[in-house]
Write an enzyme that holds these catalytic residues in place. Structure first.
Site, short mmCIF file in Angstrom:
data_model
loop_
_atom_site.label_atom_id
_atom_site.label_comp_id
_atom_site.label_asym_id
_atom_site.label_seq_id
_atom_site.Cartn_x
_atom_site.Cartn_y
_atom_site.Cartn_z
N THR A 15 0.81 -1.23 0.00
CA THR A 15 0.00 0.00 0.00
C THR A 15 0.84 1.27 0.00
O THR A 15 1.95 1.30 0.56
CB THR A 15 -0.91 0.02 1.25
OG1 THR A 15 -1.42 1.34 1.45
CG2 THR A 15 -0.17 -0.37 2.52
N GLU A 18 0.27 3.61 1.86
CA GLU A 18 0.43 4.04 3.26
C GLU A 18 1.85 3.78 3.75
O GLU A 18 2.28 4.38 4.73
CB GLU A 18 -0.56 3.28 4.16
CG GLU A 18 -1.94 3.88 4.19
CD GLU A 18 -1.98 5.28 4.79
OE1 GLU A 18 -1.57 5.46 5.94
OE2 GLU A 18 -2.43 6.19 4.09
N TYR A 70 -0.99 0.46 10.93
CA TYR A 70 -1.33 -0.23 9.67
C TYR A 70 -0.16 -0.15 8.69
O TYR A 70 0.28 -1.16 8.13
CB TYR A 70 -2.59 0.41 9.06
CG TYR A 70 -2.90 -0.02 7.65
CD1 TYR A 70 -3.57 -1.21 7.38
CD2 TYR A 70 -2.52 0.78 6.55
CE1 TYR A 70 -3.85 -1.60 6.08
CE2 TYR A 70 -2.80 0.39 5.25
CZ TYR A 70 -3.46 -0.79 5.02
OH TYR A 70 -3.74 -1.18 3.72
N LYS A 86 2.17 -3.22 7.20
CA LYS A 86 2.24 -3.48 5.76
C LYS A 86 3.68 -3.42 5.25
O LYS A 86 4.03 -4.10 4.27
CB LYS A 86 1.36 -2.48 5.00
CG LYS A 86 -0.15 -2.80 5.10
CD LYS A 86 -0.53 -3.98 4.22
CE LYS A 86 -2.03 -4.22 4.17
NZ LYS A 86 -2.41 -5.30 3.26
P1 NAP Z 1 -11.60 -4.35 2.61
O1 NAP Z 1 -12.76 -4.01 1.74
O2 NAP Z 1 -11.53 -3.81 4.00
O3 NAP Z 1 -11.53 -5.95 2.68
C1 NAP Z 1 -10.72 -6.61 3.61
C2 NAP Z 1 -11.02 -8.08 3.57
O4 NAP Z 1 -10.18 -8.74 4.53
C3 NAP Z 1 -12.47 -8.45 3.95
O5 NAP Z 1 -12.89 -9.51 3.13
C4 NAP Z 1 -12.32 -8.92 5.39
O6 NAP Z 1 -13.30 -9.85 5.77
C5 NAP Z 1 -10.98 -9.63 5.29
N1 NAP Z 1 -10.36 -9.84 6.59
C6 NAP Z 1 -10.08 -8.93 7.55
N2 NAP Z 1 -9.49 -9.52 8.60
C7 NAP Z 1 -9.38 -10.84 8.30
C8 NAP Z 1 -8.86 -11.97 8.98
N3 NAP Z 1 -8.35 -11.87 10.20
N4 NAP Z 1 -8.90 -13.17 8.36
C9 NAP Z 1 -9.45 -13.30 7.13
N5 NAP Z 1 -9.98 -12.27 6.44
C10 NAP Z 1 -9.94 -11.04 7.03
O7 NAP Z 1 -10.22 -3.97 1.92
P2 NAP Z 1 -9.92 -3.64 0.37
O8 NAP Z 1 -10.10 -2.17 0.14
O9 NAP Z 1 -10.60 -4.62 -0.49
O10 NAP Z 1 -8.34 -3.89 0.33
C11 NAP Z 1 -7.80 -5.15 -0.03
C12 NAP Z 1 -6.35 -5.23 0.43
O11 NAP Z 1 -5.59 -4.21 -0.21
C13 NAP Z 1 -6.13 -5.03 1.92
O12 NAP Z 1 -5.04 -5.82 2.31
C14 NAP Z 1 -5.75 -3.56 2.05
O13 NAP Z 1 -4.97 -3.35 3.20
C15 NAP Z 1 -4.97 -3.38 0.77
N6 NAP Z 1 -4.97 -2.05 0.16
C16 NAP Z 1 -6.15 -1.40 -0.08
C17 NAP Z 1 -6.12 -0.17 -0.73
C18 NAP Z 1 -7.39 0.57 -1.07
O14 NAP Z 1 -7.31 1.76 -1.35
N7 NAP Z 1 -8.54 -0.10 -1.11
C19 NAP Z 1 -4.90 0.38 -1.13
C20 NAP Z 1 -3.73 -0.32 -0.89
C21 NAP Z 1 -3.77 -1.55 -0.26
P3 NAP Z 1 -14.75 -9.38 6.36
O15 NAP Z 1 -15.60 -9.17 5.14
O16 NAP Z 1 -15.13 -10.54 7.20
O17 NAP Z 1 -14.51 -8.13 7.13
O1 F7E Z 2 -8.69 8.34 4.62
C1 F7E Z 2 -8.96 11.84 5.77
C2 F7E Z 2 -8.02 10.91 6.53
O2 F7E Z 2 -9.74 6.31 5.58
C3 F7E Z 2 -8.21 9.19 3.60
C4 F7E Z 2 -7.18 2.25 2.95
O3 F7E Z 2 -7.77 1.56 1.86
O4 F7E Z 2 -6.03 3.73 1.47
C5 F7E Z 2 -6.94 3.69 2.55
O5 F7E Z 2 -6.41 4.39 3.68
C6 F7E Z 2 -7.89 10.55 4.16
C7 F7E Z 2 -7.04 10.54 5.44
O6 F7E Z 2 -8.19 6.13 3.57
C8 F7E Z 2 -12.18 11.65 7.38
O7 F7E Z 2 -7.45 11.60 7.65
C9 F7E Z 2 -10.84 13.20 6.72
O8 F7E Z 2 -6.06 11.53 5.33
O9 F7E Z 2 -10.41 7.05 3.26
P1 F7E Z 2 -9.36 6.92 4.28
P2 F7E Z 2 -6.63 5.95 3.90
O10 F7E Z 2 -6.31 6.22 5.31
O11 F7E Z 2 -5.89 6.73 2.86
C10 F7E Z 2 -4.75 3.14 1.74
C11 F7E Z 2 -3.94 3.22 0.47
C12 F7E Z 2 -4.84 1.78 2.32
O12 F7E Z 2 -3.97 0.94 2.11
C13 F7E Z 2 -5.89 1.55 3.33
O13 F7E Z 2 -6.16 0.15 3.49
O14 F7E Z 2 -9.12 11.17 4.51
N1 F7E Z 2 -10.27 12.02 6.39
N2 F7E Z 2 -12.01 13.00 7.33
C14 F7E Z 2 -11.08 11.05 6.79
N3 F7E Z 2 -10.97 9.70 6.67
C15 F7E Z 2 -11.99 8.95 7.15
N4 F7E Z 2 -11.91 7.61 7.01
N5 F7E Z 2 -13.08 9.51 7.75
C16 F7E Z 2 -13.24 10.86 7.89
O15 F7E Z 2 -14.23 11.34 8.44
#
Ligand code: NAP
Ligand code: F7E
Length: 337
Positions: free
Chosen positions: A125, A127, A149, A153
């Site tokens: 990620t 992050e 987090y 990662k």
């Molecule tokens: P998400 O919607 O939060 O999905 C996370 C999945 O992980 C869900 O199916 C959840 O199951 C499962 N899970 C959580 N804890 C678990 C455990 N202990 N054992 C087995 N399964 C578990 O996340 P996403 O946005 O699809 O992201 C997919 C991956 O990419 C994650 O690893 C995330 O950190 C990474 N990532 C995401 C982004 C982004 O912007 N979306 C960017 C970079 C990296 P439940 O349905 O039961 O909760």
């Molecule tokens: O926050 C700001 C917050 O929670 C984005 C995950 O998929 O992407 C995701 O992580 C920004 C941050 O995503 C609120 O402070 C303001 O600066 O939507 P977010 P994230 O933290 O960027 C990365 C790439 C991953 O890997 C992660 O799994 O938005 N922000 N106000 C807020 N964020 C939230 N959630 N809620 C607010 O009210």
């Protein structure tokens, strides 16, 4: 027919990847946590629940990892499961480390012992860049995570690289910048905004409460990003790739784009904790700041350089951030109809 296993198949990316692999003719297996009532909403919405084979699977349980890798003859293993909410990771730092860091080495080591031909994808990620050390961020940018987090990662990322180099495994990491969709979890900022605006457009009057409005993110569409994951595992040589759009946007500008898509005319006023947004057409206040959403340490600016993925994988994102905001806002508005 190739066989894939997806951890996190019930999540946003897992559901899109399952659909994509099914369309390519894969046999798709996925891991699902045992909860009181099976949760397959996203797979249902994409119409694929009955085409995938689900297995009880928790990343915290070594036996679950061992059994699926021993029993399924997996060609491609996509590790998408994680405690994925950055904001929660300060309250769940140990659990986040168990699931987002330690589980990765458990999977890699089990593949190494039982199924060394299996190709492995790790969900790394942006992050990990945290307090960014250069702009834009690429595969060679120094890592500086800013949350439990991000730290977990980083371990998952480096252990994937280490197993690749130590044991000649086909293990790749995708360093994915934020990607969203109508299936995005409701606590993430983009979905929180589009759900809140859709309710306001349907006659509601609850202003959306947000934290830091100045953070900038490189947002793409999840459907595009899962294709990049697949491309990584089709390469002869495993490697790490950034997937990003190369465009960064503030939370404020994403909010305006989503409001505009719903016919609003968003006007901003005030600064810091006093910042508000109003829809000039309805006269409603649509956003107010609530400091409880501030994070103990923030990632201020993310902007990715996807050149390597563009040139080596032939991957490129198709959906722009404004199209994404519109897609999500309209989907949430329609769902309330
Ligand atoms: P998400 O919607 O939060 O999905 C996370 C999945 O992980 C869900 O199916 C959840 O199951 C499962 N899970 C959580 N804890 C678990 C455990 N202990 N054992 C087995 N399964 C578990 O996340 P996403 O946005 O699809 O992201 C997919 C991956 O990419 C994650 O690893 C995330 O950190 C990474 N990532 C995401 C982004 C982004 O912007 N979306 C960017 C970079 C990296 P439940 O349905 O039961 O909760
Ligand atoms: O926050 C700001 C917050 O929670 C984005 C995950 O998929 O992407 C995701 O992580 C920004 C941050 O995503 C609120 O402070 C303001 O600066 O939507 P977010 P994230 O933290 O960027 C990365 C790439 C991953 O890997 C992660 O799994 O938005 N922000 N106000 C807020 N964020 C939230 N959630 N809620 C607010 O009210």
């Amino acid at each position: 027919m190739k066989t894939a296993f997806i951890t996190g198949i019930t999540g946003q990316d897992g559901a899109y990847l399952a659909k994509f692999l099914l369309e390519k003719g894969y046999k798709v297996h996925g891991g699902v946590r045992r909860i009181s009532q099976p949760e397959t909403t996203r797979l249902d919405l994409l119409g694929v629940t009955n085409q995938v084979e689900l297995h009880e699977f928790d990343l915290a349980e070594q036996n679950n990892i061992f059994r699926v890798i021993r029993d399924l003859e997996i060609d491609e293993f996509y590790n998408l499961a994680a405690q994925s909410f950055v904001g929660a990771s300060w309250e769940l730092p140990i659990y986040t480390a168990d699931v987002d860091a330690m589980a990765v080495v458990k999977i890699l080591d089990t593949i190494r012992s039982l199924s060394p031909q299996t190709r492995f994808y790790q969900a790394s990620t942006s992050e990990m860049f945290g307090l960014v050390q250069e702009v834009p961020q690429s595969e060679t940018t120094r890592l500086y995570p800013r949350s439990p987090y991000g730290v977990a990662k980083v371990y998952g990322h480096y252990i994937t690289m280490n197993y690749r180099e130590s044991f000649d495994m086909h293990a790749s990491s995708g360093i994915l910048f934020n990607h969203e969709s109508p299936l995005r979890g409701k606590e993430f900022v983009t979905r929180k905004i589009t759900l809140g605006l859709a309710a306001l457009a349907r006659g509601g009057d609850a202003a959306i409460e947000l934290g830091n409005m100045d953070a900038k993110r490189d947002w793409g569409f999840a459907g595009d990003y899962v294709e990049g994951m697949w491309h990584m595992l089709q390469q002869d040589v495993p490697d790490d790739y950034v997937l990003a759009t190369g465009v960064t946007t503030t939370i404020r500008d994403f909010f305006t784009a989503a409001g505009t898509a719903l016919g609003m005319d968003i006007e901003w006023s005030g600064e810091g904790e006093d910042e508000t947004a109003t829809d000039k057409k309805s006269g409603k206040q649509v956003m107010k700041v609530n400091p409880k959403f501030y994070r103990p340490a923030e990632v201020d600016l993310l902007i990715g350089d996807p050149t390597k993925a563009l040139t080596k994988l032939g991957w490129k994102p198709k959906v722009t951030v404004n199209e994404l905001a519109e897609m999500m806002a309209k989907s949430d508005y329609d769902a309330l109809g």
